[in-house]
Design a protein around this motif. Structure first.
Motif, mmCIF file in Angstrom:
data_model
loop_
_atom_site.group_PDB
_atom_site.id
_atom_site.type_symbol
_atom_site.label_atom_id
_atom_site.label_comp_id
_atom_site.label_asym_id
_atom_site.label_seq_id
_atom_site.Cartn_x
_atom_site.Cartn_y
_atom_site.Cartn_z
ATOM 1 N N ALA A 1 0.841 -1.201 0.000
ATOM 2 C CA ALA A 1 0.000 0.000 0.000
ATOM 3 C C ALA A 1 0.877 1.253 0.000
ATOM 4 N N LEU A 2 1.921 1.216 0.829
ATOM 5 C CA LEU A 2 2.851 2.351 0.897
ATOM 6 C C LEU A 2 3.549 2.562 -0.446
ATOM 7 N N ALA A 3 3.984 1.464 -1.075
ATOM 8 C CA ALA A 3 4.676 1.563 -2.369
ATOM 9 C C ALA A 3 3.783 2.270 -3.390
ATOM 10 N N LEU A 4 2.482 1.962 -3.376
ATOM 11 C CA LEU A 4 1.560 2.591 -4.329
ATOM 12 C C LEU A 4 1.442 4.093 -4.080
ATOM 13 N N GLU A 5 1.431 4.493 -2.813
ATOM 14 C CA GLU A 5 1.328 5.927 -2.515
ATOM 15 C C GLU A 5 2.652 6.638 -2.841
ATOM 16 N N LEU A 6 3.771 5.959 -2.611
ATOM 17 C CA LEU A 6 5.082 6.558 -2.941
ATOM 18 C C LEU A 6 5.214 6.777 -4.440
ATOM 19 N N VAL A 7 4.759 5.799 -5.227
ATOM 20 C CA VAL A 7 4.886 5.937 -6.674
ATOM 21 C C VAL A 7 3.961 7.061 -7.165
ATOM 22 N N HIS A 8 2.804 7.188 -6.537
ATOM 23 C CA HIS A 8 1.900 8.285 -6.881
ATOM 24 C C HIS A 8 2.556 9.638 -6.555
ATOM 25 N N SER A 9 3.194 9.734 -5.399
ATOM 26 C CA SER A 9 3.863 10.988 -5.016
ATOM 27 C C SER A 9 4.967 11.326 -6.004
ATOM 28 N N PHE A 10 5.720 10.308 -6.411
ATOM 29 C CA PHE A 10 6.778 10.501 -7.414
ATOM 30 C C PHE A 10 6.192 11.083 -8.703
ATOM 31 N N ILE A 11 5.090 10.515 -9.164
ATOM 32 C CA ILE A 11 4.479 10.976 -10.423
ATOM 33 C C ILE A 11 3.960 12.416 -10.282
ATOM 34 N N TYR B 1 -1.674 2.871 -13.592
ATOM 35 C CA TYR B 1 -1.087 2.795 -12.238
ATOM 36 C C TYR B 1 -2.103 3.092 -11.147
ATOM 37 N N THR B 2 -3.214 3.756 -11.509
ATOM 38 C CA THR B 2 -4.203 4.102 -10.481
ATOM 39 C C THR B 2 -5.174 2.953 -10.220
ATOM 40 N N PHE B 3 -5.541 2.234 -11.268
ATOM 41 C CA PHE B 3 -6.559 1.187 -11.107
ATOM 42 C C PHE B 3 -6.030 -0.217 -11.414
ATOM 43 N N THR B 4 -5.452 -0.398 -12.609
ATOM 44 C CA THR B 4 -5.010 -1.744 -12.985
ATOM 45 C C THR B 4 -3.988 -2.290 -11.985
ATOM 46 N N LEU B 5 -2.967 -1.489 -11.686
ATOM 47 C CA LEU B 5 -1.880 -1.952 -10.819
ATOM 48 C C LEU B 5 -2.346 -2.355 -9.416
ATOM 49 N N PRO B 6 -3.082 -1.501 -8.684
ATOM 50 C CA PRO B 6 -3.516 -1.923 -7.343
ATOM 51 C C PRO B 6 -4.363 -3.206 -7.381
ATOM 52 N N LEU B 7 -5.208 -3.337 -8.406
ATOM 53 C CA LEU B 7 -6.069 -4.520 -8.480
ATOM 54 C C LEU B 7 -5.256 -5.771 -8.834
ATOM 55 N N GLN B 8 -4.304 -5.628 -9.752
ATOM 56 C CA GLN B 8 -3.450 -6.775 -10.095
ATOM 57 C C GLN B 8 -2.601 -7.212 -8.904
ATOM 58 N N LEU B 9 -2.095 -6.234 -8.162
ATOM 59 C CA LEU B 9 -1.274 -6.578 -6.991
ATOM 60 C C LEU B 9 -2.119 -7.286 -5.937
ATOM 61 N N TYR C 1 10.459 7.113 -6.047
ATOM 62 C CA TYR C 1 10.241 5.961 -6.929
ATOM 63 C C TYR C 1 11.094 4.781 -6.451
ATOM 64 N N THR C 2 12.340 5.058 -6.089
ATOM 65 C CA THR C 2 13.223 4.016 -5.561
ATOM 66 C C THR C 2 12.652 3.435 -4.263
ATOM 67 N N LEU C 3 12.195 4.314 -3.385
ATOM 68 C CA LEU C 3 11.633 3.853 -2.108
ATOM 69 C C LEU C 3 10.387 3.005 -2.333
ATOM 70 N N ALA C 4 9.662 3.287 -3.409
ATOM 71 C CA ALA C 4 8.476 2.481 -3.725
ATOM 72 C C ALA C 4 8.887 1.038 -4.034
ATOM 73 N N PHE C 5 9.900 0.862 -4.861
ATOM 74 C CA PHE C 5 10.372 -0.494 -5.166
ATOM 75 C C PHE C 5 10.866 -1.190 -3.897
ATOM 76 N N GLU C 6 11.592 -0.438 -3.095
ATOM 77 C CA GLU C 6 12.136 -1.025 -1.871
ATOM 78 C C GLU C 6 10.999 -1.485 -0.948
ATOM 79 N N SER C 7 9.960 -0.662 -0.847
ATOM 80 C CA SER C 7 8.841 -1.014 0.028
ATOM 81 C C SER C 7 8.110 -2.254 -0.496
ATOM 82 N N LEU C 8 7.968 -2.316 -1.789
ATOM 83 C CA LEU C 8 7.295 -3.455 -2.424
ATOM 84 C C LEU C 8 7.953 -4.771 -2.020
#
Lengths: 299, 299
Positions: free
Chosen positions: B71-81, B195-203, B130-137
């Motif tokens: 969940a955190l990774a998704l919010e971090l990637v959103h902040s990056f964008i 990244y807003t819909f497909t990604l969270p649902l696939q994960l 973006y890096t922190l998002a991958f790390e959190s994942l």
């Protein structure tokens, strides 16, 4: 080494030819794709993939072809860092050719886009090269545990790079007289050493199953400092003009003219000391030889 | 849902408090860290982590606490964008507060750094989030195979986002009359939907072991278009001023005043059609309810 470099170039060219992302882009934005392609294929030393592949062989694993996606990932991440650096430094030229922001400024001037600048296009391109680096890393012929660890090592190096870049901005706000050469060495080790030296060597150890426990973080730190000190010697006059906080200028404390013999002697001494430290930790002759070449800029 | 949102906020605050990177930065660049912290903690809807967590529950896996790093990774990637978008759009304000480049421009003006701009600091900050998002994942409580697949899904969504952003720049170079609403829908689906819909649902499906094979790419596409069409309705006047190629303006073809009742009727109809399409593919009542709220901007 020429053969290895040719393998790396071929991998890079093949990626640009075959990845579905580039195929889409070549159709959707042909001029933009051409500019990216020319930027990526401009002659480069390919230091990071060369180090990775050479270290793999030194550790008993043949990297061609199974681990070439890892070599590619290292070059993609380097391209990403250079492109974002060129935006920050507002550089017009790199490797004897226009930088990507500069190329795109030219294209947008021909066919203006409301408010879009070359640096905007370059920013997104950097982000996307970084993404492609992670994607390529996952294509290594390795176990899922190794791939997960590889992603972790990648993120760790990228955090160091970002921290180094932020420290560099902070240093730009600090009067030269208040900075120490130690402050600058920290920036060099984080911004350059971590992803240029530590990361390729750690990845080689990971994928080769090497367990001798060499302290690659220490190698990378000294090698990174030595690598940047080499640049300092070459660019002292430009650096002074641009107000860059380099080791050479901090050491001279502006008391001496850039390029003076005292300043160059100090830089050279510090550089040799760091080369010595890095090499003392490496026990493979092939890897030592390559590191020596990289650090004397004769690669 | 309020409880879930509080969990997400707590995860975000805890990350900023405890990660070694932020601890370093708080010491090395306190003002910069404060600016990043305030930007990240500005009130947000947290749509992506909410969708991920709700979908996990709908698929039979409780996400708290094991999957909160995702969940955190998704919010971090959103902040990056958002941060990189703010640089490109030269936006001064977001969520009722100054954007990060704007905040940093203020700080650099107080204590000038040779040539460093607020947007440079923001660029590096985006890269690092973006890096922190991958790390959190990678910190999800899951198998290495699942983590590897999660990274792959992340990169796929990020490539879509980059492709959408580049198509958007290309559209900015194209006369409004030569664009179709289909061109704009493609941009919305790639830049926002993926990244807003497909990604969270696939994960969520990946980590829950859900194998019903719902077509999340199709859900994300329609939901992404609907989500952006909602924004079009709210911002039509600003968009025209800024020359933005929105669905609304392309549809009206500049023949009608922005905000005219014909234009708004067309946007509203297209929006409702896309909401209907997205919801038709989702079989969980909780997830449908949340999607409806997100797409009507009442979340």
């Amino acid at each position: 080494m020429q053969k290895l470099r040719a393998e790396i170039e071929a991998q890079f060219a093949c990626h640009l030819e075959e990845h579905s992302f580039w195929k889409h882009l070549a159709k959707e934005s042909p001029a933009g794709f051409r500019a990216i392609r020319e930027t990526l294929l401009a002659p480069g030393k390919r230091v990071r993939p060369l180090l990775f592949c050479t270290a793999c062989r030194a550790m008993g694993r043949e990297p061609v072809p199974d681990l070439m996606p890892v070599a590619l990932a290292l070059e993609l991440v380097h391209s990403f860092i250079l492109i974002h650096d060129d935006i920050i430094d507002r550089s017009d030229e790199r490797r004897g050719a226009p930088t990507l922001p500069k190329r795109m400024d030219g294209l947008f001037a021909e066919k203006p886009a409301d408010g879009v600048r070359g640096s905007d296009f370059a920013l997104i391109t950097g982000d996307l090269l970084y993404t492609l680096a992670f994607e390529s890393l996952l294509q290594a012929d390795a176990s899922d545990a190794q791939r997960t660890e590889a992603v972790r090592l990648f993120t760790r190096a990228a955090l160091d790079t970002a921290r180094g870049a932020l420290l560099e901005m902070r240093a730009a706000q600090t009067p030269l007289a208040e900075l120490t050469t130690g402050d600058i060495e920290k920036i060099y080790a984080l911004k350059t050493g971590s992803y240029t030296f530590t990361l390729p060597l750690q990845l080689a150890a990971l994928f080769s199953g090497d367990t001798r426990g060499t302290d690659f973080a220490a190698v990378g730190k000294s090698a990174g400092i030595a690598f940047q000190l080499r640049n300092d010697q070459d660019d002292a006059t430009d650096d002074l003009r641009d107000g860059r906080r380099t080791w050479a200028l901090v050491c001279a404390g502006l008391k001496e003219a850039p390029g003076s013999s005292d300043m160059l002697t100090a830089v050279k001494k510090a550089q040799e000391e760091n080369v010595r430290r890095a090499l003392a930790l490496v026990d493979s002759p092939e890897l030592s030889a390559l590191l020596k070449q990289v650090l004397s800029a004769t690669v």
